[in-house]
Design an enzyme around this catalytic site. Structure first.
Site, mmCIF file in Angstrom:
data_model
loop_
_atom_site.group_PDB
_atom_site.id
_atom_site.type_symbol
_atom_site.label_atom_id
_atom_site.label_comp_id
_atom_site.label_asym_id
_atom_site.label_seq_id
_atom_site.Cartn_x
_atom_site.Cartn_y
_atom_site.Cartn_z
ATOM 1 N N ASP A 149 0.847 -1.207 0.000
ATOM 2 C CA ASP A 149 0.000 0.000 0.000
ATOM 3 C C ASP A 149 0.878 1.251 0.000
ATOM 4 O O ASP A 149 1.716 1.426 0.896
ATOM 5 C CB ASP A 149 -0.888 0.027 1.255
ATOM 6 C CG ASP A 149 -2.086 -0.911 1.148
ATOM 7 O OD1 ASP A 149 -2.260 -1.552 0.092
ATOM 8 O OD2 ASP A 149 -2.840 -0.990 2.138
ATOM 9 N N LYS A 165 -6.664 -6.739 0.787
ATOM 10 C CA LYS A 165 -7.780 -7.094 1.657
ATOM 11 C C LYS A 165 -7.514 -8.415 2.382
ATOM 12 O O LYS A 165 -7.845 -8.569 3.554
ATOM 13 C CB LYS A 165 -9.080 -7.146 0.863
ATOM 14 C CG LYS A 165 -9.440 -5.764 0.304
ATOM 15 C CD LYS A 165 -10.768 -5.720 -0.380
ATOM 16 C CE LYS A 165 -10.915 -4.456 -1.218
ATOM 17 N NZ LYS A 165 -10.802 -3.203 -0.466
ATOM 18 N N ASP A 203 -12.002 -4.569 6.290
ATOM 19 C CA ASP A 203 -11.106 -5.710 6.537
ATOM 20 C C ASP A 203 -11.022 -6.019 8.032
ATOM 21 O O ASP A 203 -11.047 -7.190 8.434
ATOM 22 C CB ASP A 203 -9.701 -5.403 5.985
ATOM 23 C CG ASP A 203 -9.740 -5.162 4.489
ATOM 24 O OD1 ASP A 203 -10.641 -5.712 3.825
ATOM 25 O OD2 ASP A 203 -8.877 -4.418 3.980
#
Ligand code: RIB
Length: 309
Positions: A13, A40, A253
């Site tokens: 990320d 995720k 999540d």
């Protein structure tokens, strides 16, 4: 501790925190950036491990400078990485995230990378994880065929299945009856029902459509508005916890990771949703995705000292 199997994506990320999202063609000055573990699947595996589950994770990353950081993060959280495969040809999946500093809202562009190369044979080689699992949690960032195989393998061993349908993708009609818990957010619920879901009455209508497809429990997460559960026993809105959100990325999540642990511990579904909501509430108070997931002690403390709105 119960065995939670998570099947899903791992990403790197890259997040920009900004006071303002840019318009088309506009450049804005952000406040800061971070590079961290996401995806995720990885976020849900981390959330479940920190919330008290014994977690095995089936995923695929690239053979690049990011894979060591990602594997180290999984190992630090005690996640079994025996079936986190390393692609020889493809880079680790990535996500380019913008987070609004004022609202905590996010926008994400994902590049699947190695996530899209997990093979049927690699899934089959991990069958031992399905045999041992008390619950299986899967999302839709892998190829849909892999998700379907994971769901059918879990059912072969009578393992309850949570499908978090994120990002929303078309599924074959025969798969719905294999799903024990379906956890869309409002826009995903709209995708699967064909109408918008903005309030409790929409959520109930959407849940009815989804239950008719053969799903056993529908839990629609509605962000700041809480969530809605419908099954053969309950039809109920559950209010959220009141926290100041600084980064909502990965809220779904954390919810799903917490839910998996509580359900695997045989909690009643309403208690499980409260545990999941607390997990999500705590995660949005911190920046980041996997790294923002709370630990069991924090969740227990929060549940003792907070109440639903
Ligand atoms: O749900 C949040 C996640 O979505 C991020 O970690 C990003 O990697 C994308 O998969």
């Amino acid at each position: 501790m119960k065995n939670i199997l998570v099947v899903g994506s791992s990403n790197l990320d890259i997040t920009a925190y900004t006071p303002k999202f840019p318009q088309n063609g506009e450049t804005v000055s952000g406040r800061s950036m971070s590079i961290s573990v996401g995806g995720k699947g990885a976020n849900q595996a981390t959330a479940a491990a920190r919330a008290g589950g014994t977690v095995a994770f089936i995923s695929k990353i690239g053979n690049d400078s990011m894979s060591d950081m990602i594997l180290k993060s999984f190992k630090n959280d005690g996640i079994n990485t025996d079936f986190v495969y390393i692609s020889k040809t493809c880079e680790t999946g990535s996500a380019f995230i913008e987070v609004n500093d004022i609202t905590g809202d996010n926008r994400i562009v994902c590049i699947a990378g190695a996530n899209a190369t997990l093979t049927k044979e690699e899934m089959q080689a991990a069958e031992v994880c399905f045999k041992k699992a008390d619950i299986m949690l899967v999302q839709l960032e892998l190829e849909t065929d892999r998700v379907t195989e994971a769901i059918k393998t879990a059912k072969k061993y009578n393992v309850p299945v949570i499908l978090n349908p994120a990002p929303a993708k078309k599924l074959s009609n025969d798969i719905y009856s294999y799903i024990d818990y379906f956890t869309p957010n409002e826009s995903e619920a709209a995708f699967y029902t064909g109408f918008s879901v903005n309030n409790d009455s929409d959520a109930e209508k959407a849940a009815d459509v989804l239950l008719k497809k053969g799903i056993k429990n529908v839990i629609i997460t509605m962000g700041k508005k809480g969530c809605f559960i419908k099954n053969s026993k309950y039809c109920k809105k559950i209010m959220p916890f009141n926290v100041k959100a600084v980064d909502t990325t990965g809220a779904g999540d954390s919810f799903n990771g917490g839910l998996a642990v509580a359900l695997a511990n045989n909690e009643d579904i309403l208690t499980a949703i409260e545990f999941a909501s607390a997990t999500a509430a705590l995660s949005v108070t911190k920046e980041g995705t996997s790294k923002a997931m709370p630990f069991k002690s924090e969740i227990d403390y929060f549940l003792k000292n907070s109440s639903l709105i």
